[in-house]
Write an enzyme that holds these catalytic residues in place. Structure first.
Site, mmCIF file in Angstrom:
data_model
loop_
_atom_site.group_PDB
_atom_site.id
_atom_site.type_symbol
_atom_site.label_atom_id
_atom_site.label_comp_id
_atom_site.label_asym_id
_atom_site.label_seq_id
_atom_site.Cartn_x
_atom_site.Cartn_y
_atom_site.Cartn_z
ATOM 1 N N LEU A 112 0.822 -1.215 0.000
ATOM 2 C CA LEU A 112 0.000 0.000 0.000
ATOM 3 C C LEU A 112 0.852 1.260 0.000
ATOM 4 O O LEU A 112 0.430 2.314 -0.463
ATOM 5 C CB LEU A 112 -0.919 0.018 1.229
ATOM 6 C CG LEU A 112 -1.973 -1.086 1.307
ATOM 7 C CD1 LEU A 112 -2.654 -1.062 2.668
ATOM 8 C CD2 LEU A 112 -2.996 -0.929 0.201
ATOM 9 N N GLY B 206 7.432 3.892 3.802
ATOM 10 C CA GLY B 206 7.947 5.067 4.503
ATOM 11 C C GLY B 206 9.304 4.785 5.094
ATOM 12 O O GLY B 206 9.959 3.777 4.784
ATOM 13 N N ASP C 205 5.514 14.553 10.648
ATOM 14 C CA ASP C 205 5.420 14.371 9.197
ATOM 15 C C ASP C 205 3.968 14.501 8.760
ATOM 16 O O ASP C 205 3.414 13.610 8.106
ATOM 17 C CB ASP C 205 5.995 13.018 8.784
ATOM 18 C CG ASP C 205 6.310 12.953 7.289
ATOM 19 O OD1 ASP C 205 6.450 14.032 6.674
ATOM 20 O OD2 ASP C 205 6.413 11.843 6.739
#
Length: 606
Positions: A289, A292, A410
């Site tokens: 999906l 990171g 973030d």
């Protein structure tokens, strides 16, 4: 084109060249180590910036500072090309089956602090070039097949505090200086040890050189062992008792405006590795999906047909890797809010760390803004307003209702997910930092995504809740415009690569029609767009002290207090703009200035 922009371009070129050099060296290392098909798959030769690769860690300037490849079963060799990594501080390759020699070029790693090649099959001599590593503190070459003598050049390492060369085929004399380090071990070689009773072949942290040391060590070990046995016995008894009483550790969470909740860690499911392996079809790439800094996220289906998202961490071998995992588990477990991603469970093995979340079928806000497929619906304006408010409420909870507060670090459209009702759910706490209000907020490494990072965080490394506010402001610009935070395609028409600068320019020109996402087909309320843009610009002010808190942002989005803050901002912004333009005129045309175009031109082709 002004000087600042030219300097930015030069910095970009330098960064790209640096990434090329480092990426090529590490990709050569990957090939020489002979990894299996499932190992280091994200080390891609076409993606030369290694700072996004697993097990590679960089400083804020994209310099590679740590490579951790321990216990991965490599059976290849070491490439001399690693020698170009002049900023590398840690290289860990222990516990593999690496063969061949240690390249002389390792002596070029002048920033190296820790070199660990323990438990491999290395042969040949220890390179004398290692004497060039003036910052080296930890040298571990134990359990290999190294031969020859210990280089005298190692005596010239002023920072060395730990040298472990045991279980090799080394011979000859041991340099005197190596007996003075805090910890050493030369046993299991053919070295001339033990001639001087003050120089045993292995050091001891206490009373080194004393003839009484072995006996004292045995006595202390026996006593310590008995204490440990008694302690473990009591602990096992305690665990047995509480398990049969149905005991669960409880954590109390203060949720503002709601009845206090009690959350037990026992509610988290501990998944078996095999269970998640089956759910994700053996972590098939087609189920990825996203990816990171802490690893990949896979779509999965459990045995009861529950859809989940499985986050597979890839840095567990790194310093702080396991701590980071534990931090994330505990943090997400106690942060409970309708606009925060809920943790279902976790899985740990000696070589794996995984987190399990509910699957968000509408994926992320970024996907719905820029990556949706033909035939899929566009986020309409009412939904975008709900996303903006829901995200603000989630961040407000993290900042003002968690103790210690949680800073995300973030915040961006890609990290805000959408549930089945298109409600905003803030996810990806892999980059989050727990901040105890009694302690400093200085961080050791800048985390985040360029274009979303607050200027003070980049320049000082200090993060606070106001750095999240800045990122949230950029996310609001994404929601309104549908554009990315950095877009180099705008260079063809203007100088504004950053979305924030682009929006400020259009706002000054009163061109709101050019700001709004064209996918909305003008189906929006222009007053609401203007309000959201004003909130975004207030959140992205250069000074963190002038940015609103997230609780203020929530109130402004709900229609309270925005007009006053906006009027104040406009007055300050006009003054700043005038000062900046005056400074520019003096810089370019002042009597003491020399406007020399040739001096600032970029270098020619290479």
């Amino acid at each position: 084109m002004d000087l600042i922009f030219l300097l930015l371009i030069l910095a970009c070129f330098h960064s790209i060249a640096l990434c090329d050099l480092q990426g090529n060296a590490l990709f050569a290392l990957k090939n020489s180590l002979n990894p299996s098909g499932s190992q280091l798959t994200d080390w891609n030769a076409n993606q030369v910036n290694p700072c996004t690769w697993s097990r590679v860690y960089c400083d804020p300037n994209n310099n590679v500072i740590s490579v951790s490849l321990a216990l991965m079963g490599f059976n290849g060799s070491l490439t001399p090309k690693v020698g170009v990594l002049r900023t590398l501080a840690t290289l860990s390759l222990q516990g593999n089956s690496i063969t061949g020699q240690i390249p002389e070029e390792f002596g070029n790693l002048t920033s190296l602090v820790r070199l660990d090649l323990e438990n491999n099959r290395l042969t040949g001599e220890i390179p004398s070039s290692l004497g060039n590593l003036k910052k080296l503190q930890f040298l571990t070459l134990s359990q290999n097949n190294l031969s020859g003598t210990i280089p005298e050049s190692l005596e010239g390492l002023p920072s060395l505090i730990n040298v472990l060369l045991d279980s090799n085929n080394l011979s000859g004399e041991i340099p005197e200086r190596l007996f003075q380090v805090a910890k050493y071990n030369f046993t299991g070689n053919k070295l001339n040890c033990g001639i001087n009773p003050n120089h045993p072949c292995a050091s001891d942290s206490t009373d080194r050189g004393s003839s009484r040391k072995p006996k004292i060590g045995i006595i202390v070990g026996i006593i310590g062992g008995l204490v440990v046995l008694v302690f473990l016995g009591g602990l096992l008894f305690f665990l047995f008792k509480v398990r049969h009483k149905g005991y669960k550790r409880e954590v109390f969470v203060d949720v503002a405006g709601e009845v206090d909740r009690r959350i037990a860690f026992g509610q988290l499911k501990r998944f078996a590795w095999r269970e998640l392996q089956l759910a994700t079809d053996n972590f098939c790439e087609k189920n990825v999906l996203g990816q990171g800094g802490f690893g990949k996220v896979y779509k999965g289906v459990l045995a009861d047909n529950t859809k989940v998202a499985v986050k597979r961490l890839t840095d567990y071998e790194s310093p702080g890797g396991d701590t980071a995992f534990q931090r994330e588990v505990e943090m997400i477990s106690v942060a409970v809010h309708r606009n925060l991603l809920r943790l279902i469970g976790f899985c740990t093995t000696p070589t794996e760390r995984l987190l399990v979340y509910p699957f968000m079928q509408n994926l992320s806000v970024a996907y719905r803004l820029r990556e949706f497929k033909p035939g899929e619906s566009v986020l309409d304006w009412p939904t975008r307003k709900r996303v903006a408010l829901g995200t603000a409420r989630g961040l407000e909870y993290l900042h003002e209702h968690c103790n210690p507060k949680i800073i995300h670090r973030d915040v961006k459209a890609a990290n805000v997910l959408l549930d089945e009702d298109f409600e905003a759910v803030v996810g990806d706490f892999g980059l989050a930092k727990l901040v105890d209000v009694r302690k400093t907020n200085v961080t050791t490494q800048v985390r985040g995504t360029m274009g979303h990072i607050a200027p003070e965080y980049l320049s000082t490394g200090k993060s606070s809740e106001r750095t999240d506010v800045f990122g949230y402001g950029i996310m609001l610009l994404e929601i309104v415009t549908g554009q990315r935070a950095i877009d180099f395609s705008r260079l063809e028409e203007e100088d504004d690569v950053l979305l924030l600068d682009h929006v400020k320019k259009l706002e000054r020109e009163k061109r709101l029609d050019a700001i709004v996402d064209r996918n909305l087909n003008k189906s929006y309320n222009i007053q609401e767009v203007e309000m959201m843009m004003q909130v975004a610009l207030l959140c992205t002010q250069a000074s963190p002290d002038e940015r609103p808190a997230m609780s203020e942002v929530v109130r402004m989005l709900e229609g309270e207090g925005l007009a006053e803050r906006w009027e104040e901002w406009q007055n300050v912004e006009v003054t700043r703009r005038q000062e900046y333009e005056s400074l520019q005129r003096r810089f370019y045309w002042g009597e003491d200035s020399v406007h020399n175009q040739d001096a600032i031109e970029l270098s020619g082709g290479r």
